[in-house]
Design an enzyme around this catalytic site. Structure first.
Site, short mmCIF file in Angstrom:
data_model
loop_
_atom_site.label_atom_id
_atom_site.label_comp_id
_atom_site.label_asym_id
_atom_site.label_seq_id
_atom_site.Cartn_x
_atom_site.Cartn_y
_atom_site.Cartn_z
N ASN A 51 31.35 33.97 45.99
CA ASN A 51 30.51 33.82 44.80
C ASN A 51 30.78 32.43 44.24
OD1 ASN A 51 29.25 33.89 42.35
ND2 ASN A 51 30.49 35.55 41.48
N TRP A 52 29.83 31.52 44.46
CA TRP A 52 30.04 30.14 44.05
C TRP A 52 29.84 29.94 42.55
CZ3 TRP A 52 27.33 26.70 48.36
CH2 TRP A 52 27.96 26.93 49.59
N LYS A 53 29.33 30.96 41.87
CA LYS A 53 29.09 30.87 40.42
C LYS A 53 28.29 29.59 40.11
CE LYS A 53 33.12 33.77 39.75
NZ LYS A 53 34.24 34.18 38.91
N HIS A 110 27.73 41.38 37.76
CA HIS A 110 29.02 40.68 37.70
C HIS A 110 29.55 40.70 36.26
CE1 HIS A 110 32.01 37.51 37.85
NE2 HIS A 110 32.05 37.73 39.15
N GLU A 153 30.78 38.51 34.50
CA GLU A 153 30.33 37.37 33.67
C GLU A 153 28.91 37.59 33.16
OE1 GLU A 153 31.37 34.43 36.63
OE2 GLU A 153 33.47 34.94 36.30
N GLU A 189 35.98 44.54 40.74
CA GLU A 189 36.55 43.29 40.24
C GLU A 189 37.15 43.52 38.86
OE1 GLU A 189 34.72 39.62 42.25
OE2 GLU A 189 33.45 40.09 40.54
N GLY A 203 39.55 34.72 38.05
CA GLY A 203 39.80 33.33 37.64
C GLY A 203 41.11 33.13 36.91
N SER A 242 40.82 36.67 42.01
CA SER A 242 41.89 35.80 42.49
C SER A 242 42.29 36.06 43.95
CB SER A 242 43.10 35.87 41.57
OG SER A 242 42.75 35.44 40.25
N GLY A 259 35.78 34.15 44.35
CA GLY A 259 35.21 33.14 43.45
C GLY A 259 35.75 31.76 43.80
N GLY A 260 36.68 31.28 42.99
CA GLY A 260 37.22 29.92 43.11
C GLY A 260 37.56 29.50 44.54
P1 13P Z 1 38.01 34.40 41.37
O1 13P Z 1 38.18 34.63 42.86
O2 13P Z 1 37.82 32.95 41.02
O3 13P Z 1 39.07 35.09 40.59
O4 13P Z 1 36.62 35.09 40.96
C1 13P Z 1 36.36 36.38 41.39
C2 13P Z 1 34.94 36.68 41.13
O5 13P Z 1 34.51 36.78 40.00
C3 13P Z 1 34.05 36.84 42.30
O6 13P Z 1 32.83 37.38 41.92
#
Ligand code: 13P
Length: 248
Positions: free
Chosen positions: A9-11, A94, A96, A166, A172, A212, A233-234
């Site tokens: 997920n590149w956000k 998600h 967010e 999640e 994050g 994470s 994510g990251g």
């Molecule tokens: P991180 O891997 O950066 O913690 O993010 C997880 C995430 O929200 C994937 O959708």
């Protein structure tokens, strides 16, 4: 057997040219993956991303969509547009989106139904906040989210559904759920699916862990019996890190 899925997920990261560059770098290093590999760039990158992954084992997903097909919904994209662009997956609900854009389980439910009806593979996200975990309500929260976001789906074909657990406190933050905790909650989600949708759905649905995930913890998470993959994510923004997760 459930084939594992590793989705990035590149956000809100990577412009079109950066996305194409990252995909070019990823192609050779994930090509032998046993897992299904998915990248989810921003909406504006989807068309370019689909052409950039052409002929490879990398699938492309969106990060959100509206449930209506088309019309006066300024700023939205829909399942019809995703299908027309040959996008295969879509992340829905998600945390967010829930937190910053006030999406509710009822909103997400409409989106999941629309995605399935249009032949997309929704990655439905659920998970508790730190407050909820510390208050001992994780399982109640998960039950409410499953019942709300999967309402009126009993008669539907759920073959394309993917769920991502999640925990919000692990996103994050560098704090990963322990492999035992992640496995326990995912096992609980599978039990809910069994009770509500039957054995076939419970046994076939891939349930991923997200929060994470990095190269250093991917293997131990993936070895757990209930965990069918990762939503990253990251760490998905770094070629080597993501490749090492994919090739755990
Ligand atoms: P991180 O891997 O950066 O913690 O993010 C997880 C995430 O929200 C994937 O959708």
């Amino acid at each position: 057997m459930r084939r594992p899925v590793i989705a990035g997920n590149w956000k809100l990261n990577k412009t079109v040219s950066e996305a194409v560059e990252l995909i070019s770098a990823l192609k050779p290093v994930v090509k032998d993956a046993a897992a299904e590999v998915v990248i989810c760039p921003t909406a504006i990158c989807l068309t370019e991303a689909v052409s950039a992954v052409g002929g490879t084992n990398i699938g492309v997903g969106a990060q959100n969509m509206f449930h209506k097909d088309s019309g006066a919904f300024t700023g939205e994209i829909s399942p019809v547009f995703l299908k027309a662009a040959n996008v295969e997956y879509v992340i829905l609900g998600h945390s967010e989106r829930r937190q910053y854009f006030k999406e509710t389980d009822a909103d997400i439910n409409k989106k999941v139904i629309a995605a399935l009806n249009h032949g997309l593979k929704p990655i439905l996200c659920i998970g508790e906040t730190l407050e909820e975990r510390e208050g001992g309500t994780t399982f109640e929260v998960i039950t409410t989210q499953i019942d709300g976001s999967m309402a009126d789906m009993k008669e539907m074909n759920l073959d394309n559904l993917i769920i991502a657990y999640e925990p919000v406190w692990a996103i994050g933050t560098g704090k990963t759920a322990t492999k035992e905790d992640a496995n326990e909650v995912i096992g609980f989600i599978r039990k809910l699916l069994r009770e509500r949708f039957g054995d076939k759905v419970a046994d076939a649905t891939r349930i991923l862990y997200g929060g994470s995930v990095k190269a250093s913890n991917a293997k131990e998470l993936m070895e757990m019996p209930e965990i069918d993959g990762a939503l990253v994510g990251g760490a998905s923004l770094d070629v080597n890190e993501f490749a090492n997760i994919v090739n755990y």
